[in-house]
Design a protein around this motif. Sequence first.
Motif, PDB file in Angstrom:
ATOM      1  N   ASN A 138      -5.365  13.297   2.792  1.00 44.35           N
ATOM      2  CA  ASN A 138      -5.074  11.873   2.597  1.00 44.35           C
ATOM      3  C   ASN A 138      -4.007  11.678   1.522  1.00 44.35           C
ATOM      4  OD1 ASN A 138      -6.916  11.045   4.521  1.00 44.35           O
ATOM      5  ND2 ASN A 138      -8.590  10.836   3.060  1.00 44.35           N
ATOM      6  N   ALA A 192       5.423   7.046   2.554  1.00 47.43           N
ATOM      7  CA  ALA A 192       5.804   6.160   1.451  1.00 47.43           C
ATOM      8  C   ALA A 192       6.952   5.250   1.877  1.00 47.43           C
ATOM      9  CB  ALA A 192       6.192   6.996   0.230  1.00 47.43           C
ATOM     10  N   GLN A 245      -0.188   9.897   1.821  1.00 49.72           N
ATOM     11  CA  GLN A 245       0.359   8.876   0.927  1.00 49.72           C
ATOM     12  C   GLN A 245       1.776   9.216   0.496  1.00 49.72           C
ATOM     13  OE1 GLN A 245      -2.586   8.142  -2.331  1.00 49.72           O
ATOM     14  NE2 GLN A 245      -1.985   6.035  -1.948  1.00 49.72           N
ATOM     15  N   LYS A 276       0.822  -1.216   0.000  1.00 48.07           N
ATOM     16  CA  LYS A 276       0.000   0.000   0.000  1.00 48.07           C
ATOM     17  C   LYS A 276       0.853   1.262   0.000  1.00 48.07           C
ATOM     18  CE  LYS A 276      -3.968  -2.084   2.346  1.00 48.07           C
ATOM     19  NZ  LYS A 276      -4.904  -1.988   3.504  1.00 48.07           N
ATOM     20  N   LYS A 277       2.174   1.103  -0.093  1.00 47.40           N
ATOM     21  CA  LYS A 277       3.057   2.268  -0.023  1.00 47.40           C
ATOM     22  C   LYS A 277       3.677   2.580  -1.384  1.00 47.40           C
ATOM     23  CE  LYS A 277       4.378   2.244   4.844  1.00 47.40           C
ATOM     24  NZ  LYS A 277       5.521   2.400   5.781  1.00 47.40           N
TER      25      LYS A 277
END
Length: 324
Positions: free
Chosen positions: A168, A176, A172, A133-134
């Motif tokens: 949001n 990271a 992100q 998800k990174k």
Amino acid sequence: MTDFDSFSQLVFTIAGPRATGLKAEDGAVSFMLDVSDMTTDERVQIEEKLRHACEQAGANSVRIMLTAERVTPRLIAVASGKGGVGKSTLSTNLAVAMKLAGRSVGLVDADIYGPSQPRLMGAEDNKPEADGKKLIPVIGAGGVPFLSMGQLAKPGQAIAWRGPMAGNALSQLVDAHWGQVRDIIVDMPPGTGDIQLSMVQKHKPLGAVIISTPQDLALMDATRAIGFFDTAKVPIIGLVENMAGYLCPHCGEMSNPFGAGGAEAAAAELGIPFLGRIPLDIDIRLASDAGTPPALSDGPIGRAYAEIARQVSDWIDNPKAHAA
């Protein structure tokens, strides 16, 4: 392309942000490899792949130093009270100058609505990949890993998001896969709105660098930005004066279309360090538009950025001493 650039791209393609601190000179290549999330088999495989690739590219020696230490990057905000004063250009060149000085540094373009770092870093066509998800940062000019909303949106697309969505998106970029990156320069949007509040409340920068042009109007807005960070208890590292004097390339006369010395005087009045001044010079604009930051050069402008980077680095390494 220099040996450093070619090996940097090669190593990053294979290992991503897990590989940091790369040095390449006269065929000798060395770097650190974060193995904290690898099994033994994975570690052996990637080491072999990296060695083979570097040797195929012409390296006569390859040294890989393994580390399992997880690093939490320190964030340094570059901010202004208004747009158009050179904040993004300073962020780019500050990161590049710190990288050239041997620091493990990254860059986040937090100007969600007006991202410009992909152009400034010479990597407009490079899109970040993801590890789980990174996001995985892209390598830009000078070997600096960076992330920007401009890499995720279509070229020229207007980003019309409300505050929570923008916040949001910022998370992100900040949260990271930065690997062993130790310091992250954050190119803040102008003003003191939702994005700035999200940054200081959720991600808490270690300190802030304020940039202004010399005229009174810009300095008024810079003072507001300083007040914002003071209220948020984020220390001010210092003030940079941009567009400070114009040297005519034809007659050699120096003029000051935006005034002179205003930022330095304001820093003295506010009791904060004055980090230096950057001139109004067409070479900065040309180099920036071409994606080759002036900090990569050894000319007067490159040295000016290097001196600002030195002072910022000294502050990062010992913030309490500078606060005393």
